[in-house]
Design a protein around this motif. Structure first.
Motif, PDB file in Angstrom:
ATOM      1  N   SER A  17       0.840  -5.918  -1.155  1.00  0.00           N
ATOM      2  CA  SER A  17       0.695  -4.627  -1.829  1.00  0.00           C
ATOM      3  C   SER A  17       0.286  -3.596  -0.799  1.00  0.00           C
ATOM      4  CB  SER A  17      -0.347  -4.716  -2.941  1.00  0.00           C
ATOM      5  OG  SER A  17      -1.611  -5.057  -2.418  1.00  0.00           O
ATOM      6  N   ARG A  18       0.425  -2.326  -1.196  1.00  0.00           N
ATOM      7  CA  ARG A  18      -0.018  -1.250  -0.314  1.00  0.00           C
ATOM      8  C   ARG A  18      -0.271  -0.008  -1.141  1.00  0.00           C
ATOM      9  NH1 ARG A  18       3.076   0.063   4.371  1.00  0.00           N
ATOM     10  NH2 ARG A  18       2.377   2.195   4.216  1.00  0.00           N
ATOM     11  N   GLU A  19      -1.084   0.861  -0.598  1.00  0.00           N
ATOM     12  CA  GLU A  19      -1.403   2.120  -1.249  1.00  0.00           C
ATOM     13  C   GLU A  19      -0.538   3.218  -0.629  1.00  0.00           C
ATOM     14  OE1 GLU A  19      -5.591   3.265  -2.631  1.00  0.00           O
ATOM     15  OE2 GLU A  19      -5.363   4.265  -0.694  1.00  0.00           O
ATOM     16  N   CYS A  20       0.073   4.031  -1.492  1.00  0.00           N
ATOM     17  CA  CYS A  20       0.970   5.090  -1.048  1.00  0.00           C
ATOM     18  C   CYS A  20       0.637   6.380  -1.793  1.00  0.00           C
ATOM     19  CB  CYS A  20       2.428   4.713  -1.341  1.00  0.00           C
ATOM     20  SG  CYS A  20       2.936   3.111  -0.689  1.00  0.00           S
ATOM     21  N   HIS A  25       0.212  11.861  -6.240  1.00  0.00           N
ATOM     22  CA  HIS A  25      -0.229  10.689  -6.999  1.00  0.00           C
ATOM     23  C   HIS A  25      -0.546   9.546  -6.040  1.00  0.00           C
ATOM     24  CE1 HIS A  25       1.209  12.260 -10.884  1.00  0.00           C
ATOM     25  NE2 HIS A  25       2.224  12.756 -10.190  1.00  0.00           N
ATOM     26  N   ILE A  26      -1.644   8.847  -6.288  1.00  0.00           N
ATOM     27  CA  ILE A  26      -1.920   7.615  -5.549  1.00  0.00           C
ATOM     28  C   ILE A  26      -1.166   6.508  -6.268  1.00  0.00           C
ATOM     29  CG2 ILE A  26      -3.671   5.959  -4.811  1.00  0.00           C
ATOM     30  CD1 ILE A  26      -5.652   8.316  -4.752  1.00  0.00           C
ATOM     31  N   VAL A  27      -0.305   5.812  -5.518  1.00  0.00           N
ATOM     32  CA  VAL A  27       0.565   4.790  -6.085  1.00  0.00           C
ATOM     33  C   VAL A  27       0.244   3.451  -5.435  1.00  0.00           C
ATOM     34  CG1 VAL A  27       2.971   4.038  -6.355  1.00  0.00           C
ATOM     35  CG2 VAL A  27       2.401   6.480  -6.484  1.00  0.00           C
ATOM     36  N   ALA A  28       0.099   2.414  -6.255  1.00  0.00           N
ATOM     37  CA  ALA A  28      -0.074   1.054  -5.755  1.00  0.00           C
ATOM     38  C   ALA A  28       1.298   0.379  -5.823  1.00  0.00           C
ATOM     39  CB  ALA A  28      -1.083   0.296  -6.604  1.00  0.00           C
ATOM     40  N   LEU A  29       1.831   0.015  -4.669  1.00  0.00           N
ATOM     41  CA  LEU A  29       3.142  -0.615  -4.569  1.00  0.00           C
ATOM     42  C   LEU A  29       2.967  -2.112  -4.369  1.00  0.00           C
ATOM     43  CD1 LEU A  29       6.256  -0.232  -4.304  1.00  0.00           C
ATOM     44  CD2 LEU A  29       5.868  -0.034  -1.827  1.00  0.00           C
ATOM     45  N   PHE A  30       3.743  -2.902  -5.109  1.00  0.00           N
ATOM     46  CA  PHE A  30       3.648  -4.368  -5.056  1.00  0.00           C
ATOM     47  C   PHE A  30       5.033  -4.968  -4.856  1.00  0.00           C
ATOM     48  CE2 PHE A  30       0.476  -2.647  -7.935  1.00  0.00           C
ATOM     49  CZ  PHE A  30      -0.696  -3.134  -7.375  1.00  0.00           C
ATOM     50  N   ASN A  31       5.087  -6.064  -4.096  1.00  0.00           N
ATOM     51  CA  ASN A  31       6.326  -6.803  -3.914  1.00  0.00           C
ATOM     52  C   ASN A  31       6.106  -8.210  -4.459  1.00  0.00           C
ATOM     53  OD1 ASN A  31       8.467  -8.407  -2.949  1.00  0.00           O
ATOM     54  ND2 ASN A  31       8.690  -7.156  -1.112  1.00  0.00           N
ATOM     55  N   VAL A  32       6.756  -8.496  -5.579  1.00  0.00           N
ATOM     56  CA  VAL A  32       6.669  -9.812  -6.217  1.00  0.00           C
ATOM     57  C   VAL A  32       8.009 -10.508  -6.021  1.00  0.00           C
ATOM     58  CG1 VAL A  32       6.281 -11.073  -8.373  1.00  0.00           C
ATOM     59  CG2 VAL A  32       5.023  -8.949  -7.927  1.00  0.00           C
ATOM     60  N   PHE A  36      10.159  -4.927  -6.365  1.00  0.00           N
ATOM     61  CA  PHE A  36       9.085  -3.955  -6.209  1.00  0.00           C
ATOM     62  C   PHE A  36       8.639  -3.387  -7.552  1.00  0.00           C
ATOM     63  CE2 PHE A  36      11.053  -4.011  -2.063  1.00  0.00           C
ATOM     64  CZ  PHE A  36       9.959  -4.012  -1.214  1.00  0.00           C
ATOM     65  N   TYR A  37       7.321  -3.170  -7.666  1.00  0.00           N
ATOM     66  CA  TYR A  37       6.694  -2.579  -8.848  1.00  0.00           C
ATOM     67  C   TYR A  37       5.658  -1.570  -8.372  1.00  0.00           C
ATOM     68  CZ  TYR A  37       8.748  -6.649 -11.046  1.00  0.00           C
ATOM     69  OH  TYR A  37       9.646  -7.604 -11.479  1.00  0.00           O
ATOM     70  N   ALA A  38       5.398  -0.565  -9.205  1.00  0.00           N
ATOM     71  CA  ALA A  38       4.415   0.453  -8.824  1.00  0.00           C
ATOM     72  C   ALA A  38       3.547   0.808 -10.028  1.00  0.00           C
ATOM     73  CB  ALA A  38       5.115   1.696  -8.293  1.00  0.00           C
ATOM     74  N   LEU A  39       2.237   0.823  -9.796  1.00  0.00           N
ATOM     75  CA  LEU A  39       1.267   1.227 -10.800  1.00  0.00           C
ATOM     76  C   LEU A  39       0.505   2.446 -10.289  1.00  0.00           C
ATOM     77  CD1 LEU A  39      -0.425  -2.172 -11.815  1.00  0.00           C
ATOM     78  CD2 LEU A  39       1.396  -0.949 -13.025  1.00  0.00           C
ATOM     79  N   ASP A  40      -0.110   3.165 -11.215  1.00  0.00           N
ATOM     80  CA  ASP A  40      -1.068   4.192 -10.812  1.00  0.00           C
ATOM     81  C   ASP A  40      -2.058   3.489  -9.892  1.00  0.00           C
ATOM     82  OD1 ASP A  40      -3.516   5.692 -10.759  1.00  0.00           O
ATOM     83  OD2 ASP A  40      -2.830   6.791 -12.513  1.00  0.00           O
TER      84      ASP A  40
END
Length: 103
Positions: A17-20, A25-32, A36-40
């Motif tokens: 994961s990483r913060e972008c 907007h602060i976005v939390a990016l995830f690679n499952v 890819f998925y992104a949450l607040d």
């Protein structure tokens, strides 16, 4: 919808994961497993950095107080009434982009 590049595919390998930042907007990016998925990026509990949390499978654990969310849906793992905000994600070439609603 405004699509904003937040990372290169290689910046967030599977299981990470990483913060972008995207349009303020602060976005939390995830690679499952390559998806890819992104949450607040701010945990709704007390604003912890979800993009810096531990990703186990498709569940991220907030590093501040342990709140857990399914990154594929935003669903909190113990409170079914709590669904965290997410962003649509697409990959264009080597770029990972999130969709931000325009006002």
């Amino acid at each position: 919808m405004n699509w904003i590049t937040i990372a290169q595919v290689s910046d967030c390998p599977p299981g990470s994961s990483r913060e972008c930042i995207a349009a303020g907007h602060i976005v939390a990016l995830f690679n499952v497993d390559g998806q890819f998925y992104a949450l607040d990026g701010l945990c709704p509990h007390q604003g912890g950095p979800l993009g810096k949390g531990r990703l186990t499978g498709c569940v991220v654990t907030c590093p501040w107080h342990g709140f857990q969310f399914d990154v594929t849906s935003g669903q909190h793992q113990t409170s079914k009434s709590l669904v965290h905000a997410s962003f649509p994600v697409r990959v264009t070439g080597d770029e990972v982009q999130v969709g931000i609603e325009e006002p």
